[in-house]
Design a protein around this motif. Structure first.
Motif, PDB file in Angstrom:
ATOM      1  N   HIS A   1       4.429  10.106  -9.342  1.00  0.00           N
ATOM      2  CA  HIS A   1       5.772  10.084  -8.752  1.00  0.00           C
ATOM      3  C   HIS A   1       6.779  10.595  -9.766  1.00  0.00           C
ATOM      4  O   HIS A   1       6.815  10.135 -10.907  1.00  0.00           O
ATOM      5  CB  HIS A   1       6.160   8.666  -8.318  1.00  0.00           C
TER       6      HIS A   1
ATOM      7  N   GLU B   1       0.836  -1.200   0.000  1.00  0.00           N
ATOM      8  CA  GLU B   1       0.000   0.000   0.000  1.00  0.00           C
ATOM      9  C   GLU B   1       0.874   1.254   0.000  1.00  0.00           C
ATOM     10  O   GLU B   1       0.509   2.282  -0.573  1.00  0.00           O
ATOM     11  CB  GLU B   1      -0.941   0.005   1.203  1.00  0.00           C
ATOM     12  N   ALA B   2       2.022   1.176   0.660  1.00  0.00           N
ATOM     13  CA  ALA B   2       3.002   2.265   0.626  1.00  0.00           C
ATOM     14  C   ALA B   2       4.359   1.669   0.276  1.00  0.00           C
ATOM     15  O   ALA B   2       4.738   0.626   0.821  1.00  0.00           O
ATOM     16  CB  ALA B   2       3.074   2.975   1.973  1.00  0.00           C
TER      17      ALA B   2
ATOM     18  N   SER C   1       0.978   2.751  -6.664  1.00  0.00           N
ATOM     19  CA  SER C   1       2.146   3.611  -6.443  1.00  0.00           C
ATOM     20  C   SER C   1       3.311   3.012  -7.192  1.00  0.00           C
ATOM     21  O   SER C   1       3.294   1.831  -7.569  1.00  0.00           O
ATOM     22  CB  SER C   1       2.471   3.768  -4.945  1.00  0.00           C
TER      23      SER C   1
ATOM     24  N   SER D   1      -2.185   8.567  -8.340  1.00  0.00           N
ATOM     25  CA  SER D   1      -0.854   7.973  -8.177  1.00  0.00           C
ATOM     26  C   SER D   1       0.111   8.710  -9.093  1.00  0.00           C
ATOM     27  O   SER D   1       0.016   8.596 -10.322  1.00  0.00           O
ATOM     28  CB  SER D   1      -0.894   6.483  -8.545  1.00  0.00           C
TER      29      SER D   1
ATOM     30  N   ASP E   1       8.645   2.759  -0.994  1.00  0.00           N
ATOM     31  CA  ASP E   1       9.686   3.726  -1.321  1.00  0.00           C
ATOM     32  C   ASP E   1      10.968   2.951  -1.550  1.00  0.00           C
ATOM     33  O   ASP E   1      10.993   1.714  -1.401  1.00  0.00           O
ATOM     34  CB  ASP E   1       9.858   4.773  -0.216  1.00  0.00           C
TER      35      ASP E   1
ATOM     36  N   THR F   1      -2.871  14.249  -4.013  1.00  0.00           N
ATOM     37  CA  THR F   1      -1.535  13.677  -4.182  1.00  0.00           C
ATOM     38  C   THR F   1      -0.598  14.766  -4.685  1.00  0.00           C
ATOM     39  O   THR F   1      -1.009  15.704  -5.386  1.00  0.00           O
ATOM     40  CB  THR F   1      -1.527  12.513  -5.189  1.00  0.00           C
TER      41      THR F   1
ATOM     42  N   VAL G   1       0.811  10.554   6.890  1.00  0.00           N
ATOM     43  CA  VAL G   1       1.490  11.021   5.683  1.00  0.00           C
ATOM     44  C   VAL G   1       2.901  11.432   6.073  1.00  0.00           C
ATOM     45  O   VAL G   1       3.093  12.103   7.094  1.00  0.00           O
ATOM     46  CB  VAL G   1       0.756  12.221   5.049  1.00  0.00           C
TER      47      VAL G   1
ATOM     48  N   GLN H   1       1.374   2.591   6.922  1.00  0.00           N
ATOM     49  CA  GLN H   1       0.434   3.280   6.028  1.00  0.00           C
ATOM     50  C   GLN H   1       1.177   4.315   5.191  1.00  0.00           C
ATOM     51  O   GLN H   1       0.814   4.567   4.038  1.00  0.00           O
ATOM     52  CB  GLN H   1      -0.679   3.955   6.831  1.00  0.00           C
ATOM     53  N   ALA H   2       2.213   4.908   5.777  1.00  0.00           N
ATOM     54  CA  ALA H   2       3.063   5.850   5.049  1.00  0.00           C
ATOM     55  C   ALA H   2       4.510   5.473   5.286  1.00  0.00           C
ATOM     56  O   ALA H   2       4.888   5.141   6.419  1.00  0.00           O
ATOM     57  CB  ALA H   2       2.807   7.276   5.522  1.00  0.00           C
TER      58      ALA H   2
ATOM     59  N   PHE I   1       8.497   5.681   8.933  1.00  0.00           N
ATOM     60  CA  PHE I   1       7.195   5.072   8.654  1.00  0.00           C
ATOM     61  C   PHE I   1       6.214   5.397   9.764  1.00  0.00           C
ATOM     62  O   PHE I   1       6.587   5.582  10.923  1.00  0.00           O
ATOM     63  CB  PHE I   1       7.311   3.553   8.442  1.00  0.00           C
TER      64      PHE I   1
END
Length: 735
Positions: A676, A318-319, A733, A674, A321, A601, A456, A393-394, A409
């Motif tokens: 980036h 879901e998240a 994402s 979404s 990076d 976003t 966030v 979640q983030a 996180f």
């Protein structure tokens, strides 16, 4: 390596890189047959060790993160090409001074994690695992070596009497002739470059200042330890670098790419958190597409090296990076699984760092680092997984200005004491974690039920921003706020709080109102102002998709906006711009309408973080997934801007069917949900259609820049290019 005798061999064979016998336990062979340098002189010179003292070379620091050295140091055989990416063999480096003291070694020893070779000469740029701050890089010369000119050279190779000296040695060359990429030189007064000097600096000294002209490359090695005494020639060839300043600057200043298999070619991770795994709907998966046509793979919790197990509605991915967390040159994937159940704690959540490796993600000896409340060390071990915590979640990851990798996180559902869903964030670095709440020293705001602190998160090399979009400001529920931190640790070993932002402040435009959700989206990028030596500042953008706007006297509920701020190196802030779709007659594309949720976003990038920032390098995109296109409700749209200058000066409107995104726009596609940025593309996810499983489009910068001409778009979607023909929210994402 054998000595070099005939002239033909001199022009075709690399200077010995100091292959060391396995019986030796000291440093590898390095340095010239000349005299020792004065301590701390020419400290821009570096000593490279390949493997377990298998080979040694010299190098020169040209940027805090980058060295120039001989490509042959990393070649499998003389003249063999050197591939871009991480070195095949673990390689360490120590940057100056001339006396390698143990105390200095601790501060300047690094690993080489990336190679960028030149095809036209014996030169490679080598990126270190972290910047070196205690040694000043040398500047490149701006003129070619001239016949008869004397140049200084230095290295850690052999001397006349030592196989493996510890100190830097120097000598002087006289230039004979030069061509486009090399120069013929002769060592003066009997000095010569020796085995291990390959890649060492050849520099011009003028007025007490050294500028880099070339690198040692080839030599007859007359007078060097181990050379036949009959060989007395000190001639050699050096590789010119005086014409490479642009290449060095461009390479060092290019934003880091995602590269899971560390081959120097950009990869992409695409999340599909609703994907079915093993028949479990919503278990979630992340699809990896390797650049250069090297295939695809799917990462999910049914793999034995990924913690947990695929279960319905986990929403793995879901998240996401990326960061090189273990500093080996391979990008690592950070995955949040906030709906993971832990024992009886429903939706407790977890976070994993999944490690890249030369054969692909998950193929190395180090597979993962797992973050789960109640396990591990420090703050993670001291907390307890509870229902609704939603850890992960983030997530935000990167490296600090000092080069230290970090992961942040959130657990926005975390109860603080008896206060339900107040929220918490964790900062992971250097094998430890610390927890951050609104009760932590200096953190703005107060612990209140339902704040969702940590829902966030954004971070760059300088700062961290943590949003609490459901924070009440006064009596206004879910007005939202943001806390900003520096990476510098305070006395509690937490990131240092700098300030808070909310629309109740006189220094922030608008007013705090119920449901604004200020901080629902965040973007943070380094910023180098004019006159600054580096990008020590940041620009932060805060999205408020619930903001109501008055457009021509009519209230537009949840039209949404975004506000940008400059965060200085000193930790202060000032507002820069406010962004929204405005009216039909202003100079910003689009028109604000009820339900647009502009600012839901955000994405931002500094395409040249080493250069003074400009309107062209500071790019910013805003998603408005609720935008109606014609009669198609929630078709969605994206607007791109520059972060510098007025909002309407360089904006561009994007909807399905424009910028080479497949169209037409249709209801409920929610384009803009979404987005980036990388240094070269804007990735636009369309997880809600029109394709059955979702899609991701990689738009070249020209397609998303005002006045740019559309170029071909790369589309990733299930059922094409080796990606399984299944999914649920592919493109949710991407990194």
């Amino acid at each position: 390596m054998s000595r070099i005798r005939p002239r033909a061999a001199l022009t075709g064979a690399l200077l010995a890189a100091g292959v060391v016998s396995g019986v030796l336990t000291g440093a590898p062979a390095q340095a010239v047959s000349g005299s020792s340098a004065v301590p701390t002189t020419y400290s821009f010179t570096a000593q490279i060790t390949v493997g377990d003292h298998d080979r040694g070379c010299s190098a020169v620091l040209v940027d805090p993160e980058w060295l120039l050295t001989a490509a042959g140091c990393f070649a499998d055989s003389a003249g063999a090409p050197v591939p871009a990416g991480a070195p095949k063999t673990r390689t360490s480096v120590v940057v100056g001074p001339s006396e390698l003291s143990q105390s200095f070694l601790m501060d300047t020893r690094r690993q080489i994690v990336e190679l960028v070779p030149r095809a036209d000469r014996d030169v490679v740029l080598a990126r270190m695992s972290r910047p070196v701050t205690k040694v000043a890089p040398i500047a490149l010369a701006t003129s070619a070596p001239a016949p008869g000119e004397e140049l200084k050279f230095a290295g850690y190779g052999r001397t006349a009497s030592e196989w493996a000296p510890l100190d830097l040695h120097t000598g002087t060359y006289t230039v004979g002739s030069a061509d486009a990429t090399t120069a013929a030189v002769t060592g003066k007064a009997g000095t010569a470059a020796c085995a291990g000097d390959a890649g060492g600096p050849v520099f011009r000294e003028t007025g007490g200042k050294s500028t880099l002209v070339a690198l040692s490359s080839r030599s007859y090695q007359g007078g060097c330890f181990g050379t036949d005494p009959a060989e007395t020639r000190t001639d050699g060839l050096v590789s010119r670098v005086d014409d490479l300043a642009g290449w060095v600057s461009a390479t060092a200043g290019t934003p880091r790419i995602t590269d899971f298999n560390c081959d120097g070619v950009e990869d992409i991770a695409i999340a599909d958190p609703k994907a079915s795994v093993g028949g479990n709907d919503g278990a979630g998966a992340v699809r990896i597409v390797y650049g250069g046509g090297k295939g695809t793979t799917s990462v999910n919790q049914d793999l034995d090296w990924v913690p947990g197990g695929a279960e319905a509605n986990d929403w793995f991915g879901e998240a996401i990076d990326t960061v090189d967390y273990n500093e080996d040159g391979c990008t690592d994937l950070v995955v949040g699984t906030p709906s993971e159940d832990l024992d009886k704690a429903t939706d407790a959540g977890m976070v994993d760092v999944l490690y890249g490796a030369p054969d692909g993600i998950g193929t190395g000896s180090l597979k993962n680092t797992h973050f789960e409340q109640g396990s591990g060390t420090a703050a993670m071990a001291g907390s307890t997984p509870e229902t609704g915590d939603r850890l992960g979640q983030a997530v935000a990851a990167g490296t600090t200005a000092a080069g230290e990798p970090f992961v942040v996180f959130g657990a926005p559902g975390e109860a603080i004491g008896s206060v339900a869903k107040a929220g918490m964030a964790f900062y992971a670095h250097d094998n430890t974690t610390v927890g951050i709440t609104q009760d932590s020293t200096g953190v703005p705001g107060a612990v209140e039920a339902g704040d969702g602190f940590g829902a966030v998160i954004a971070a760059d090399a300088n700062n961290i921003a943590i949003g609490a979009p459901n924070e009440a400001i006064g009596d206004d529920a879910a007005a939202g706020n943001v806390a900003v931190f520096s990476h510098k640790l305070n006395s509690e070993k937490r990131p240092t709080p700098l300030f808070g932002l909310d629309q109740g402040l006189d220094t922030v435009s608008g007013g705090a109102e119920a449901g604004d959700q200020f901080g629902k989206a965040l973007a943070l990028v380094p910023y180098r102002p004019s006159g600054a030596a580096a990008a020590t500042d940041s620009i932060l953008v805060v999205g408020s998709p619930g903001e109501d706007l008055d457009i021509d006297g009519v209230n537009k509920t949840d039209a949404g906006n975004a506000i940008s701020f400059r965060v200085t190196a000193a930790g202060s802030f000032s507002q820069l711009n406010e962004y929204d779709s405005g009216t039909a007659t202003d100079d910003v594309a689009g028109t604000a309408e009820a339900g647009d949720r502009f600012g839901q976003t955000l994405a931002a990038v500094n395409t040249a973080p080493r250069a003074v920032s400009s309107a062209a390098t500071m790019k910013f995109a805003v998603g408005a997934p609720g935008e109606a296109v014609g009669t198609a409700a929630k078709a969605g749209a994206i607007t791109t801007f520059s972060l510098l200058g007025s909002p309407g000066a360089a904006d561009r409107w994007i909807e399905a069917g424009t910028s080479n995104i497949p169209g037409p726009a249709a209801a409920d596609q929610q384009l803009g949900s979404s987005i980036h940025y990388t240094g070269t593309k804007l990735y636009v996810g369309m997880p809600y259609g029109p394709t059955a499983y979702g899609a991701l489009h990689a738009l070249p910068m020209a397609n998303v820049t005002a006045g740019g001409t559309n170029a071909a778009v790369t589309t990733y979607q299930p059922g094409q290019g080796g990606i399984p023909a299944s999914g649920g929210r592919f493109g949710y994402s991407a990194r």
